[in-house]
Enzyme design. Structure first.
Site, mmCIF file in Angstrom:
data_model
loop_
_atom_site.group_PDB
_atom_site.id
_atom_site.type_symbol
_atom_site.label_atom_id
_atom_site.label_comp_id
_atom_site.label_asym_id
_atom_site.label_seq_id
_atom_site.Cartn_x
_atom_site.Cartn_y
_atom_site.Cartn_z
ATOM 1 C CG MET A 30 -2.006 -1.094 1.106
ATOM 2 S SD MET A 30 -3.554 -0.730 1.978
ATOM 3 C CE MET A 30 -2.964 -0.534 3.656
ATOM 4 N N GLY A 31 2.149 1.086 -0.349
ATOM 5 C CA GLY A 31 3.025 2.248 -0.451
ATOM 6 C C GLY A 31 3.577 2.699 0.887
ATOM 7 C CD GLU A 35 16.000 -2.060 4.526
ATOM 8 O OE1 GLU A 35 16.664 -3.025 4.090
ATOM 9 O OE2 GLU A 35 15.991 -0.924 3.985
ATOM 10 C CG HIS A 37 6.945 -2.006 2.313
ATOM 11 N ND1 HIS A 37 6.901 -0.931 3.172
ATOM 12 C CD2 HIS A 37 5.698 -2.541 2.310
ATOM 13 C CE1 HIS A 37 5.678 -0.802 3.650
ATOM 14 N NE2 HIS A 37 4.926 -1.771 3.148
ATOM 15 C CD GLN A 61 -6.252 -3.533 2.924
ATOM 16 O OE1 GLN A 61 -6.140 -4.095 1.838
ATOM 17 N NE2 GLN A 61 -5.280 -3.534 3.825
ATOM 18 C CD GLU A 150 7.499 -15.237 8.735
ATOM 19 O OE1 GLU A 150 8.054 -14.957 9.823
ATOM 20 O OE2 GLU A 150 7.793 -16.236 8.059
#
EC number: 6.3.2.1
Length: 295
Positions: A30-31, A35, A37, A61, A150
């Site tokens: 979602m931008g 780090e 991502h 969502q 995770e």
């Protein structure tokens, strides 16, 4: 790096890659990239020849309009980071591209059980929005592999179940949570924290580690353990939201056959809602003292 905001050029590019026999990895985001991502992007690169990333703040969502409107959007900075990582293609659609008939008329995808429990019970419809948009993105990108963090443990479990149930020929890879040096899990929402709140925020991870040590030491009164942990969060200035100890494989209550448990925690701190989790091997070790309270 190619950047598209429409579906048709992506499909054309994917068809070209397929003809060339190239393996495709996908990282949906979602931008407001950090780090964590970029770690997903690097893991994706290990598993494929080309990497596709999507940047889309999914309105389906969000259960609160203010949360959707205030979600940080940093597209130019995000594209620069992805270009630096050698990403091959970035998909940056608008809601009109993903939901051309509007949300009310959009076909939805739901995962029974997983979408209504725990976080899903707290935020009705949230996981339906997640599974719907991920299904649509999977159909657009047609990846061989997709990487998810995770940190969003229930979300990862939901996507794995969805992919299995829908016979999607996609390998879903979970990537370990990336943390600051003091243990705070990286999140786009950490930007909401004030300086004082940022100093207090690692208490969530420390409390979670304390729960883990108690469990490995043989403590099994999980309800009381959660109560004790929430008291520690309040003492540090955090407001406990959801705290669970569940079977890591099923997210059902821990039973006699459970080999791994997962601690799922969330807490409010100022404008931010922090979430975290830790998997625990149920092997006895000595417990440790409670974490220190931030001043």
């Amino acid at each position: 790096m190619q950047t598209f905001d429409e579906i048709s050029p992506i499909r054309e590019q994917v068809r070209t890659w397929r003809r060339e026999g190239r393996r495709i990895a996908f990282v949906p985001t979602m931008g407001n990239l950090h780090e964590g991502h970029l770690t997903l992007v690097r893991k994706a690169r290990e598993h494929a020849d080309v990497v596709v990333v999507s940047i889309f703040v999914n309105p389906m969502q969000f259960d609160k309009a203010d949360d959707l409107n205030n979600y940080p959007r940093t597209l130019d900075e995000d594209l620069a980071k992805l270009n630096g990582e050698g990403v091959d293609l970035v998909f940056t659609p608008t809601p009109d591209v993903i939901y051309p008939q509007g949300l009310d008329r959009q076909t939805s995808v739901d995962v029974p059980g997983l979408s209504q429990m725990l976080e899903g019970a707290l935020r009705p419809g949230h996981f339906r929005g997640v599974s719907t948009v991920v299904t649509k993105l999977f159909n657009i990108v047609q990846p061989d592999v997709a990487c998810f963090g995770e940190k969003d443990y229930q979300q990862l479990a939901l996507i794995r179940q969805m992919a299995e149930d829908m016979a999607m020929d996609i390998e879903v890879i979970g990537v370990p949570t990336v943390r600051e040096m003091d243990g705070l899990a990286l999140s786009s929402r950490n930007g909401y924290l004030t300086v004082d709140e940022r100093q207090r925020a690692p208490v969530l991870a420390r409390t979670m580690r304390w729960i883990s040590s108690q469990m490995r030491g043989g403590r099994t009164d999980y309800s009381e353990l959660v109560v004790d942990a929430n008291d520690q969060l309040r003492a540090a200035g955090l407001q406990p939201d959801e705290s669970y100890i569940r079977d890591a494989a099923t997210l059902q209550p821990v039973g006699d056959e459970t080999k791994q448990a997962v601690i799922l925690m969330s807490a409010h701190l100022g404008k931010a809602r922090l979430i975290d989790n830790q998997v625990v091997e149920l092997t006895p070790v000595a417990p440790v003292a409670a974490p220190e309270v931030a001043e």
